[in-house]
Design a protein around this motif. Structure first.
Motif: not given
Length: 241
Positions: A26, A30, A96, A99, A137-138, A140, A155, A159, A204
């Protein structure tokens, strides 16, 4: 009884190891989002190349998560509840990794765009959108670590904001293309980047939904809000990585 406790503690230790790998992933993802967006805005080809190179390490970590999870299932024969935790971390790692692929794709297109005249405001707008997704993302991942279903739901709701940013950018790029056909190639690349960032937001959200399932035992029963107001550019539109 002591043997059951021993098995339980061994499972917990193994699961913590796998979770630590996912959290490490993660952090790398990020950084990839942030660096890819910065490279695009500043036209920094070296930074873009670093993002591309670092993606291999993200892929390797997902493979390690899957291998460790498979070993854990084989050795510990987890109960249904414990198995749910193992499967959740595998799905989170997969999201992840995807992403990371989208961030790599942004970096690839940065090399092409750096050779073209810039489109006014595009880099800044995409960096803002990427920042919003990076925070998703952070959060989540934080919700996963803390088993916080409320943060995970937050989160999910955010979206919609990312979808709205994407739709606004789509219209902006269309305007640039209509005003000057010389902008078409650059705007097409920028559009694909925007779509990739929007897909990061979806991933995310998928992580957040896994957390909700992990905590409550049920997936959210209502569809998250989506803004599909751009014709033909809904969630099924393909962006390609």
């Amino acid at each position: 009884m002591n043997r059951e406790k021993h098995i339980l503690s061994a499972f917990d230790r193994d699961l913590e190891t796998i979770q630590a790998l996912a959290v490490k992933m993660g952090g790398m993802v990020e950084a990839a989002i942030s660096d890819a967006a910065t490279a695009l805005e500043t036209r920094d080809e070296e930074l873009a190349e670093q993002v591309r190179r670092r993606d291999k390490a993200i892929d390797a970590l997902e493979l390690q998560v899957n291998e460790e999870a498979a070993r854990l299932i084989a050795l510990r024969a987890p109960t249904a509840t414990d198995l749910r935790m193992v499967l959740a971390v595998m799905k989170i790692a997969h999201s992840l990794e995807r992403v990371g692929d989208y961030a790599k794709n942004m970096a690839k297109r940065t090399h092409v765009l750096a050779q073209m005249p810039p489109i006014d405001g595009a880099g800044l707008a995409l960096r803002r959108m990427s920042h919003a997704v990076g925070k998703m993302v952070q959060d989540a991942l934080d919700s996963y670590i803390r088993r916080d279903a409320q943060l995970a739901e937050d989160v999910r709701q955010r979206d919609l904001e990312v979808d709205q940013m994407y739709n606004a950018l789509f219209r902006e790029f269309l305007t640039h293309m209509m005003e000057d056909p010389r902008n078409i190639t650059a705007c097409m690349h920028l559009h694909f980047i925007a779509k990739n960032v929007e897909r990061m937001g979806d991933l995310a959200t998928a992580i957040a939904e896994q957390v909700i399932y992990l905590v409550t035992g049920e997936l959210p029963d209502e569809s998250r809000p989506k803004d599909n107001s751009v014709p033909g550019m809904g969630p099924d539109a393909s962006a390609g990585v």
